[in-house]
Enzyme design. Structure first.
Site, PDB file in Angstrom:
ATOM      1  N   THR A 109      -2.767  11.505   3.682  1.00 30.23           N
ATOM      2  CA  THR A 109      -2.630  12.022   5.052  1.00 30.23           C
ATOM      3  C   THR A 109      -3.503  13.251   5.294  1.00 30.23           C
ATOM      4  O   THR A 109      -4.014  13.880   4.358  1.00 30.23           O
ATOM      5  CB  THR A 109      -1.163  12.374   5.367  1.00 30.23           C
ATOM      6  N   SER A 114       0.875  -1.170   0.000  1.00 33.68           N
ATOM      7  CA  SER A 114       0.000   0.000   0.000  1.00 33.68           C
ATOM      8  C   SER A 114       0.915   1.224   0.000  1.00 33.68           C
ATOM      9  O   SER A 114       2.075   1.140   0.410  1.00 33.68           O
ATOM     10  CB  SER A 114      -0.935  -0.018   1.206  1.00 33.68           C
ATOM     11  N   GLU A 135       1.360   5.522   0.733  1.00 37.43           N
ATOM     12  CA  GLU A 135       0.837   6.720   1.393  1.00 37.43           C
ATOM     13  C   GLU A 135       1.288   7.969   0.643  1.00 37.43           C
ATOM     14  O   GLU A 135       2.438   8.090   0.237  1.00 37.43           O
ATOM     15  CB  GLU A 135       1.360   6.773   2.840  1.00 37.43           C
ATOM     16  N   PHE A 170      12.956  14.368  11.047  1.00 39.01           N
ATOM     17  CA  PHE A 170      11.602  13.867  11.253  1.00 39.01           C
ATOM     18  C   PHE A 170      11.626  12.708  12.255  1.00 39.01           C
ATOM     19  O   PHE A 170      10.771  12.623  13.151  1.00 39.01           O
ATOM     20  CB  PHE A 170      11.010  13.425   9.907  1.00 39.01           C
ATOM     21  N   HIS A 192       3.706  -1.208   3.759  1.00 39.15           N
ATOM     22  CA  HIS A 192       3.127   0.124   3.527  1.00 39.15           C
ATOM     23  C   HIS A 192       4.293   1.076   3.248  1.00 39.15           C
ATOM     24  O   HIS A 192       5.219   1.175   4.057  1.00 39.15           O
ATOM     25  CB  HIS A 192       2.357   0.571   4.767  1.00 39.15           C
ATOM     26  N   GLY A 218      -3.507  12.464  16.371  1.00 40.77           N
ATOM     27  CA  GLY A 218      -2.874  13.691  15.878  1.00 40.77           C
ATOM     28  C   GLY A 218      -1.941  14.268  16.923  1.00 40.77           C
ATOM     29  O   GLY A 218      -1.946  13.846  18.082  1.00 40.77           O
ATOM     30  N   ASP A 219      -1.128  15.217  16.494  1.00 44.76           N
ATOM     31  CA  ASP A 219      -0.167  15.855  17.405  1.00 44.76           C
ATOM     32  C   ASP A 219      -0.709  17.181  17.917  1.00 44.76           C
ATOM     33  O   ASP A 219      -1.431  17.865  17.202  1.00 44.76           O
ATOM     34  CB  ASP A 219       1.162  16.105  16.671  1.00 44.76           C
TER      35      ASP A 219
HETATM   36  P1  FAD Z   1      -2.607   6.967  19.766  1.00 43.21           P
HETATM   37  O1  FAD Z   1      -2.377   5.687  19.102  1.00 43.21           O
HETATM   38  O2  FAD Z   1      -3.905   7.233  20.367  1.00 43.21           O
HETATM   39  O3  FAD Z   1      -1.548   7.172  20.919  1.00 43.21           O
HETATM   40  C1  FAD Z   1      -0.182   7.321  20.604  1.00 43.21           C
HETATM   41  C2  FAD Z   1       0.636   6.971  21.815  1.00 43.21           C
HETATM   42  O4  FAD Z   1       0.416   7.883  22.886  1.00 43.21           O
HETATM   43  C3  FAD Z   1       0.332   5.604  22.362  1.00 43.21           C
HETATM   44  O5  FAD Z   1       0.966   4.625  21.597  1.00 43.21           O
HETATM   45  C4  FAD Z   1       0.819   5.755  23.774  1.00 43.21           C
HETATM   46  O6  FAD Z   1       2.217   5.619  23.807  1.00 43.21           O
HETATM   47  C5  FAD Z   1       0.477   7.197  24.114  1.00 43.21           C
HETATM   48  N1  FAD Z   1      -0.836   7.280  24.755  1.00 43.21           N
HETATM   49  C6  FAD Z   1      -2.026   7.402  24.152  1.00 43.21           C
HETATM   50  N2  FAD Z   1      -3.023   7.422  25.064  1.00 43.21           N
HETATM   51  C7  FAD Z   1      -2.436   7.323  26.261  1.00 43.21           C
HETATM   52  C8  FAD Z   1      -2.906   7.317  27.595  1.00 43.21           C
HETATM   53  N3  FAD Z   1      -4.201   7.407  27.880  1.00 43.21           N
HETATM   54  N4  FAD Z   1      -1.998   7.218  28.606  1.00 43.21           N
HETATM   55  C9  FAD Z   1      -0.686   7.145  28.340  1.00 43.21           C
HETATM   56  N5  FAD Z   1      -0.175   7.154  27.095  1.00 43.21           N
HETATM   57  C10 FAD Z   1      -1.025   7.244  26.078  1.00 43.21           C
HETATM   58  N6  FAD Z   1      -0.533  12.683  12.034  1.00 43.21           N
HETATM   59  C11 FAD Z   1      -1.288  13.583  11.375  1.00 43.21           C
HETATM   60  O7  FAD Z   1      -1.463  14.729  11.844  1.00 43.21           O
HETATM   61  N7  FAD Z   1      -1.883  13.287  10.163  1.00 43.21           N
HETATM   62  C12 FAD Z   1      -1.750  12.062   9.583  1.00 43.21           C
HETATM   63  O8  FAD Z   1      -2.292  11.822   8.510  1.00 43.21           O
HETATM   64  C13 FAD Z   1      -0.961  11.074  10.264  1.00 43.21           C
HETATM   65  N8  FAD Z   1      -0.816   9.841   9.751  1.00 43.21           N
HETATM   66  C14 FAD Z   1      -0.104   8.892  10.454  1.00 43.21           C
HETATM   67  C15 FAD Z   1      -0.007   7.599   9.939  1.00 43.21           C
HETATM   68  C16 FAD Z   1       0.711   6.614  10.619  1.00 43.21           C
HETATM   69  C17 FAD Z   1       0.775   5.222  10.050  1.00 43.21           C
HETATM   70  C18 FAD Z   1       1.374   6.937  11.848  1.00 43.21           C
HETATM   71  C19 FAD Z   1       2.182   5.891  12.579  1.00 43.21           C
HETATM   72  C20 FAD Z   1       1.282   8.224  12.370  1.00 43.21           C
HETATM   73  C21 FAD Z   1       0.542   9.215  11.705  1.00 43.21           C
HETATM   74  N9  FAD Z   1       0.398  10.508  12.197  1.00 43.21           N
HETATM   75  C22 FAD Z   1      -0.353  11.438  11.517  1.00 43.21           C
HETATM   76  C23 FAD Z   1       1.095  10.917  13.439  1.00 43.21           C
HETATM   77  C24 FAD Z   1       0.207  10.782  14.689  1.00 43.21           C
HETATM   78  O9  FAD Z   1      -0.880  11.675  14.606  1.00 43.21           O
HETATM   79  C25 FAD Z   1       1.074  11.112  15.905  1.00 43.21           C
HETATM   80  O10 FAD Z   1       2.056  10.146  16.083  1.00 43.21           O
HETATM   81  C26 FAD Z   1       0.316  11.370  17.205  1.00 43.21           C
HETATM   82  O11 FAD Z   1       1.238  11.872  18.172  1.00 43.21           O
HETATM   83  C27 FAD Z   1      -0.340  10.148  17.810  1.00 43.21           C
HETATM   84  O12 FAD Z   1      -1.484   9.782  17.147  1.00 43.21           O
HETATM   85  P2  FAD Z   1      -1.953   8.224  17.240  1.00 43.21           P
HETATM   86  O13 FAD Z   1      -3.213   8.052  16.549  1.00 43.21           O
HETATM   87  O14 FAD Z   1      -0.810   7.373  16.887  1.00 43.21           O
HETATM   88  O15 FAD Z   1      -2.220   8.186  18.823  1.00 43.21           O
END
Ligand code: FAD
Length: 308
Positions: A54, A21, A23, A225, A275, A114-115
């Site tokens: 993204t 796949s 991205e 990055f 991916h 998201g960040d």
């Molecule tokens: P989650 O999976 O919800 O959490 C990330 C981490 O935070 C967890 O693994 C854990 O370590 C910690 N955490 C979460 N909840 C808790 C809790 N309650 N207590 C303690 N620790 C906790 N960003 C964008 O803005 N746009 C995009 O399109 C985008 N695409 C992405 C695609 C992929 C495949 C990946 C790997 C990342 C992508 N990101 C993107 C980046 C992502 O948004 C960031 O890494 C963000 O900081 C975390 O989002 P997540 O969904 O991974 O979070």
């Protein structure tokens, strides 16, 4: 090299063995749009299982992500996956985006937290009326439509992760909420990925964990990055790109060799689903897919991809 190692990578027989796949990110300018579409047209005949687009930090590309995904649906037979984050947005606003994806014909969402707007490393605070966790977002997406939902995974742990237990619990919560696939942050040392998959399986999580592969088109860019995302950059990788800053041709050859070496080693370890973070550039990814045994099947852009 053991016999098993020789066997796996040399027995590859194209699309029946390997799934890929790709991205992309939504383009900002007309010129970037042309580059993206040239890349999509080049990679589409490889028949990826899906292509993802993204969603810019804080939803900054909401319209552009939508229009890119819509154009993929209208002009190709590729299956797009639209990324979506819930940072800094109310549930209502996020649900609107989900609904608009559904109405446009999107059936696969990559659901993310998201960040924080202040940048990676700042403490994440959910929007007061927003989704509190990514698992909550996943559950809502599944309620709004019969979407396939993919989520993130972090072979070297997320930078905010307090422990491996929390890391795996967060993934498990997303799977329990309905995610059926995880895509990893990029990594360069395959051991991180393989050990991570061991941990995930030991926790009883059985969804596919697709390794996210990034071709190193710019070592400097990838290093900075990586520092933000918690991915480590091994010394051997730095050494391979040493002295090539002003030598783009050699750099590209080295990047292809490094990525091919990485994916073939993963194949030797039983991985068959990859991916690729394309950065909207096709050539390197195309070459790596060729090494994986994939061959172009013309017609994917305008016609259905027919299995070989
Ligand atoms: P989650 O999976 O919800 O959490 C990330 C981490 O935070 C967890 O693994 C854990 O370590 C910690 N955490 C979460 N909840 C808790 C809790 N309650 N207590 C303690 N620790 C906790 N960003 C964008 O803005 N746009 C995009 O399109 C985008 N695409 C992405 C695609 C992929 C495949 C990946 C790997 C990342 C992508 N990101 C993107 C980046 C992502 O948004 C960031 O890494 C963000 O900081 C975390 O989002 P997540 O969904 O991974 O979070």
């Amino acid at each position: 090299m053991s016999e098993t190692v020789v066997d796996r990578r040399f027995l590859l027989n194209g699309a029946s063995d390997i799934s890929v796949s790709f991205e992309f990110f939504p383009p900002k300018t007309e010129k970037m749009e042309q580059v993206l579409w040239a890349s999509i047209e080049r990679l589409a005949p490889l028949c990826p299982s899906f292509v993802s687009v993204t969603y810019g930090a804080g939803g900054s590309t909401r319209e552009r992500t939508h229009s890119t995904v819509e154009r993929i649906i209208q002009e190709t037979k590729l299956k797009p996956a639209a990324h979506l984050t819930c940072v800094d947005a109310s549930k209502e606003a996020v649900n609107e985006v989900i609904q608009s994806y559904w109405d446009a014909g999107v059936r696969h969402i990559v659901a993310l937290r998201g960040d924080p707007a202040a940048g990676v490393g700042e403490k994440y605070k959910p929007h007061p009326d927003g989704y509190q966790t990514t698992a909550d977002l996943v559950a809502s997406i599944r309620e709004i439509g019969d979407f396939e939902v993919s989520v993130s995974a972090y072979p070297e742990r997320h930078p905010e992760s307090p422990s491996w237990d929390v890391e795996i619990d967060v993934l498990k919560a997303k799977v329990d909420a309905g995610a059926t696939r995880a895509i990893t942050q990029f990594f360069f040392d395959n051991e991180h990925y393989l050990r991570y998959v061991d941990r995930v399986r030991a926790a009883g999580i059985n969804i596919p964990i697709l390794p996210g592969i990034v071709p190193v088109t710019s070592f400097k860019g990838i290093s900075s990055f990586a520092a933000k995302t918690g991915a480590s950059v091994p010394a051997w990788l730095a050494h391979r790109f040493e002295g090539l800053d002003d030598d783009p041709r050699t750099r590209e050859l080295v990047a292809a060799a490094v990525a091919a070496e990485q994916v073939l080693d993963l194949v030797d370890n039983g991985v068959i689903d990859f991916h690729f973070y394309t950065m909207n550039k096709a050539d390197l990814v195309y070459a790596i897919c060729h090494m994986l045994g994939l061959r172009s099947r013309e017609g994917m852009v305008t016609k259905q991809c027919v299995a070989a």
